[in-house]
Design a protein around this motif. Structure first.
Motif, mmCIF file in Angstrom:
data_model
loop_
_atom_site.group_PDB
_atom_site.id
_atom_site.type_symbol
_atom_site.label_atom_id
_atom_site.label_comp_id
_atom_site.label_asym_id
_atom_site.label_seq_id
_atom_site.Cartn_x
_atom_site.Cartn_y
_atom_site.Cartn_z
ATOM 1 N N VAL A 133 2.822 -0.357 -10.372
ATOM 2 C CA VAL A 133 3.379 -1.520 -9.538
ATOM 3 C C VAL A 133 4.787 -1.277 -9.478
ATOM 4 C CG1 VAL A 133 3.642 -3.948 -9.297
ATOM 5 C CG2 VAL A 133 1.774 -3.063 -10.340
ATOM 6 N N PHE A 134 5.381 -0.909 -8.361
ATOM 7 C CA PHE A 134 6.680 -0.705 -7.883
ATOM 8 C C PHE A 134 7.650 -2.008 -7.972
ATOM 9 C CE2 PHE A 134 4.250 2.697 -6.333
ATOM 10 C CZ PHE A 134 4.767 3.645 -7.320
ATOM 11 N N ARG A 135 8.927 -1.740 -8.048
ATOM 12 C CA ARG A 135 9.818 -2.825 -8.099
ATOM 13 C C ARG A 135 9.782 -4.027 -6.782
ATOM 14 N NH1 ARG A 135 13.023 -3.895 -11.714
ATOM 15 N NH2 ARG A 135 14.797 -4.630 -10.446
ATOM 16 N N ASP A 136 9.361 -3.247 -5.664
ATOM 17 C CA ASP A 136 9.442 -4.326 -4.382
ATOM 18 C C ASP A 136 7.899 -4.662 -4.290
ATOM 19 O OD1 ASP A 136 7.561 -1.933 -3.876
ATOM 20 O OD2 ASP A 136 8.606 -1.421 -2.027
ATOM 21 N N GLY A 137 7.226 -4.722 -5.411
ATOM 22 C CA GLY A 137 5.870 -5.483 -5.257
ATOM 23 C C GLY A 137 4.730 -4.490 -4.536
ATOM 24 N N THR A 138 4.911 -3.337 -4.069
ATOM 25 C CA THR A 138 3.816 -2.289 -3.653
ATOM 26 C C THR A 138 3.287 -1.812 -4.903
ATOM 27 O OG1 THR A 138 5.330 -0.626 -3.273
ATOM 28 C CG2 THR A 138 4.915 -2.081 -1.540
ATOM 29 N N TRP A 139 2.175 -1.278 -4.847
ATOM 30 C CA TRP A 139 1.431 -0.782 -5.815
ATOM 31 C C TRP A 139 0.338 0.424 -5.165
ATOM 32 C CZ3 TRP A 139 -3.801 -0.776 -6.266
ATOM 33 C CH2 TRP A 139 -4.674 -1.603 -5.184
ATOM 34 N N ARG A 140 -0.028 1.187 -6.173
ATOM 35 C CA ARG A 140 -1.160 2.133 -5.753
ATOM 36 C C ARG A 140 -1.666 2.636 -6.959
ATOM 37 N NH1 ARG A 140 0.530 7.399 -7.749
ATOM 38 N NH2 ARG A 140 2.731 7.593 -8.196
ATOM 39 N N PHE A 141 -2.863 3.367 -6.779
ATOM 40 C CA PHE A 141 -3.537 3.896 -7.983
ATOM 41 C C PHE A 141 -3.054 5.228 -8.376
ATOM 42 C CE2 PHE A 141 -6.967 1.314 -5.860
ATOM 43 C CZ PHE A 141 -7.118 0.602 -6.912
#
Length: 69
Positions: A57-65
């Protein structure tokens, strides 16, 4: 005596909210959260669910597997 300067990064509001949402989804699907780690140096959250499901989970709220290769 010198004081060590701390340059820690803290989670953003968007990031924290997305982490709660992801953890809720994992819980709804009966996935155990094995590890929840916030890096205070780069500011990302790493979640390990079950034995192999990895989420970043990145600082801007986006995420990825995260894929292991």
């Amino acid at each position: 005596m010198s004081q060590i300067e701390e340059n820690n990064i803290y989670p953003t509001t968007r990031q924290a909210l997305m982490c709660v949402i992801i953890c809720q989804y994992l819980s709804n699907f009966y996935r155990e959260i094995q590890l929840f780690r916030f890096s205070d140096k780069i500011g990302n959250v790493f979640i390990l669910a079950g034995d192999e499901l990895q989420i970043l989970v990145f600082r801007d709220g986006t995420w990825r597997f995260v894929n292991e290769t």
